[in-house]
Scaffold this active site. Structure first.
Site: not given
Length: 220
Positions: A8, A10, A167
């Site tokens: 990922d 961001d 995250d």
């Protein structure tokens, strides 16, 4: 056998998400309002329309607000907060290890390409990625698995041959829906959120080397 790692962006490679939340929080505080994290958290790692802080602000203000002015003010707050940010600890180590091990390296992000790639360029990490898929590539972003499935298709590998690093709960759910192994590395903003069942949780990519982490996953 694991053949690919997919990141990922961001909140995972850079902790943009924490500072974006702070910038919205500070904007609303200028109007005497609090920004409920429980509402805001639905947009983390997924579609930004799932919660609109500007609409939330307007609905609680008696006078009409200039949304474009609000956007400009919010961006200024973000830029000031984010000015000295770097990649999260261990990210470049993982990318180097993956490259040395001959693994395929991909990126799947719900954010726009014109946001993701310039930041990767700034970090000098773009060249590591053999496949980058962003908001523009998908009809549905995370928690839908489409972005991950596109990366798997590009690499011509099965889901169980890849590990996703995430995250956020939306991102982790997308990876698991794609049939992939998923390792979560929550950031300051997301560490208290409830995640779906994943394969491994790290506080930092410095907790384990990539080779050790992959070995643990393959033995599980």
């Amino acid at each position: 056998m694991i053949k690919a790692v997919v990141f990922d962006f961001d909140g995972l490679i850079m902790d943009t998400e924490t500072f974006e939340y702070y910038s919205f929080r500070d904007l609303l505080q200028d109007y005497g309002l609090e920004l409920p994290f429980q509402l805001y958290s639905s947009r983390i790692g997924g579609h930004v329309d799932s919660f609109d802080p500007y609409r939330y602000l307007q609905e609680r203000c008696a006078e009409p607000l200039d949304r474009e002015l609000l956007r400009e003010l919010r961006r200024e707050k973000f830029a000031a907060l984010f000015a000295n940010e770097h990649a999260r600890p261990g990210v470049e180590d993982y990318l180097c290890e993956a490259k040395e091990a001959g693994l395929l390296i991909g990126l799947a992000s719900s954010a726009p390409k014109d946001w993701v790639v310039p930041l990767l360029d700034k970090l000098r990490l773009t060249s590591y990625f053999g496949c980058i898929r962003t908001f523009e590539n998908a009809t549905r972003v995370k928690p839908d698995p489409e972005l991950y499935l596109q990366v798997l298709q590009f690499f011509d590998i099965a889901p169980q041959e890849a590990v996703a690093f995430e995250d956020s709960p939306n991102g982790a759910l997308a990876a698991k829906r794609a049939g992939m192994r998923c390792v979560i590395v929550p950031n300051e903003l997301t560490r208290g959120l409830t995640f779906p069942e994943v394969d491994l949780r790290l506080n930092s990519m410095r907790d384990l080397s990539l080779n050790t982490m992959i070995r643990l996953l393959e033995q599980a």
